[in-house]
Design a protein around this motif. Structure first.
Motif, PDB file in Angstrom:
ATOM      1  N   GLY A  86     -16.147  25.672   2.610  1.00  0.00           N
ATOM      2  CA  GLY A  86     -16.019  26.786   1.505  1.00  0.00           C
ATOM      3  C   GLY A  86     -15.398  28.075   1.926  1.00  0.00           C
ATOM      4  N   GLY A 131     -27.474  19.941  -4.931  1.00  0.00           N
ATOM      5  CA  GLY A 131     -25.996  19.918  -5.147  1.00  0.00           C
ATOM      6  C   GLY A 131     -25.252  19.284  -4.085  1.00  0.00           C
ATOM      7  N   ARG A 132     -25.949  18.444  -3.050  1.00  0.00           N
ATOM      8  CA  ARG A 132     -25.125  17.893  -1.817  1.00  0.00           C
ATOM      9  C   ARG A 132     -25.338  16.468  -1.928  1.00  0.00           C
ATOM     10  NH1 ARG A 132     -27.345  22.854   1.801  1.00  0.00           N
ATOM     11  NH2 ARG A 132     -25.698  24.455   1.480  1.00  0.00           N
ATOM     12  N   GLY A 165     -19.002  18.552  -2.451  1.00  0.00           N
ATOM     13  CA  GLY A 165     -20.021  19.176  -3.316  1.00  0.00           C
ATOM     14  C   GLY A 165     -20.400  20.494  -2.969  1.00  0.00           C
ATOM     15  N   ARG A 166     -21.801  21.294  -3.136  1.00  0.00           N
ATOM     16  CA  ARG A 166     -21.975  22.553  -2.812  1.00  0.00           C
ATOM     17  C   ARG A 166     -21.636  22.827  -1.396  1.00  0.00           C
ATOM     18  NH1 ARG A 166     -27.702  25.194  -4.033  1.00  0.00           N
ATOM     19  NH2 ARG A 166     -27.358  27.365  -3.787  1.00  0.00           N
ATOM     20  N   THR A 167     -20.921  23.875  -1.118  1.00  0.00           N
ATOM     21  CA  THR A 167     -20.689  24.416   0.191  1.00  0.00           C
ATOM     22  C   THR A 167     -21.454  25.490   0.629  1.00  0.00           C
ATOM     23  OG1 THR A 167     -18.729  25.660  -0.365  1.00  0.00           O
ATOM     24  CG2 THR A 167     -18.290  23.541   0.203  1.00  0.00           C
ATOM     25  N   ARG A 169     -21.059  22.745   4.001  1.00  0.00           N
ATOM     26  CA  ARG A 169     -21.815  21.503   4.382  1.00  0.00           C
ATOM     27  C   ARG A 169     -21.864  21.631   5.738  1.00  0.00           C
ATOM     28  NH1 ARG A 169     -22.269  17.569   0.424  1.00  0.00           N
ATOM     29  NH2 ARG A 169     -23.904  16.967   2.175  1.00  0.00           N
TER      30      ARG A 169
END
Length: 225
Positions: A86, A131-132, A165-167, A169
Motif C-alpha cells: 500500500g 479486512g484481510r 484487501g486492507r494494506t 499485507r
C-alpha cells in the motif's frame, strides 16, 4: 482395470493450470538468471540485467542491496510489491514485507544468498485480520554481483494469490528452500601450447666438406679448316 479412462486422461486440472500461470513470472526470472550465469560461468553482474529480458515479470520483480549480513534494502520494486504494502517500497528493507516473528528466518536465507550465492525459494502466507482475506505467496531470491565483483546485490520476485484487501499485507514463511552455492561450470580457458622437450640434445649443424674442383671431361674444339 486400474488405468485411467480416456475421459479422465483428457481432464486438465484448472488448479494446476492456474498455479502455472501464477508462477510464470518466477519461472521466467529464474530461467533468465540461469541464462546469464551460463554465459559467464559466474553469478551475474547487476549491470547485466536487462529489463527487456524479463518484461512480463517486471511487475513482480525487485532489486535489492546488502546493508548487513542478514538485511537487504529494496532499490527498485515492481508495482505488485507496492500494491501489497500500500505504499512505495523503494528504499524499504525486504524484511518489512514479513511479520516480525518471521524476519530472522528470512534473514538467514538472505545471508546465504549474499555469502554463498544461494537461491532461496519460500512459500508464504499472508497475515490474517480484519479486512484481510486469505492470501498466499511465492518468493524467489537470486544473487547478483556489483560492478566491483562482490556479491552484495540480489534480484527476486514475489507473486501472490488471493485478494490483497486492507494494506499493508505482511507474510509468514510457511516453508523455505535454500539451494546453496550454484554449481556453474566455468568457461573453458585457452591454454598455451605445451612445449615438448626433445629426448636427445640436437646435434649442431655441420656443413658438408667442399669437394675439389674438377676439369670437365668434354672440351669444345673449334676448327676453321
Amino acid at each position: 482395470m486400474f488405468g485411467k479412462s480416456d475421459e479422465e486422461r483428457d481432464v486438465v486440472s484448472m488448479t494446476d493450470r492456474e498455479k502455472e500461470r501464477r508462477l510464470a513470472p518466477i519461472r521466467l526470472l529464474e530461467a533468465y538468471w540461469h541464462g546469464l550465469a551460463a554465459q559467464s560461468g559466474a553469478v551475474p553482474l547487476r549491470s547485466q540485467i536487462d529489463p527487456r529480458g524479463i518484461e512480463t515479470a517486471l511487475e513482480y520483480a525487485f532489486l535489492a542491496e546488502r546493508i548487513a549480513p542478514m538485511l537487504a534494502k529494496l532499490r527498485v520494486a515492481g508495482t505488485h510489491l507496492n500494491e501489497v504494502m500500500g505504499m512505495d517500497t523503494g528504499g524499504m528493507p525486504l524484511s518489512a514485507l514479513f511479520a516480525p516473528k518471521d524476519r530472522d528466518r528470512l534473514g538467514e536465507g538472505v545471508a546465504q544468498v549474499f555469502a554463498d550465492g544461494a537461491c532461496v525459494r519460500a512459500e508464504l502466507r499472508g497475515e490474517d485480520g480484519f479486512g484481510r482475506s486469505a492470501l498466499s505467496g511465492h518468493l524467489l531470491l537470486l544473487p547478483l554481483r556489483s560492478d566491483m565483483g562482490d556479491m552484495t546485490r540480489m534480484i527476486g520476485a514475489l507473486v501472490t494469490s488471493g485478494r490483497i484487501g486492507r494494506t499493508p499485507r505482511r507474510f509468514h514463511i510457511a516453508s523455505m528452500t535454500v539451494t546453496p552455492g550454484f554449481e556453474i561450470a566455468p568457461k573453458p580457458v585457452a591454454q598455451a601450447p605445451h612445449r615438448v622437450e626433445l629426448a636427445e640434445t640436437p646435434a649442431p649443424f655441420k656443413p658438408a666438406p667442399r669437394q675439389s674442383e674438377k676439369r670437365p671431361h668434354l672440351r669444345l674444339v673449334i676448327s676453321n679448316d
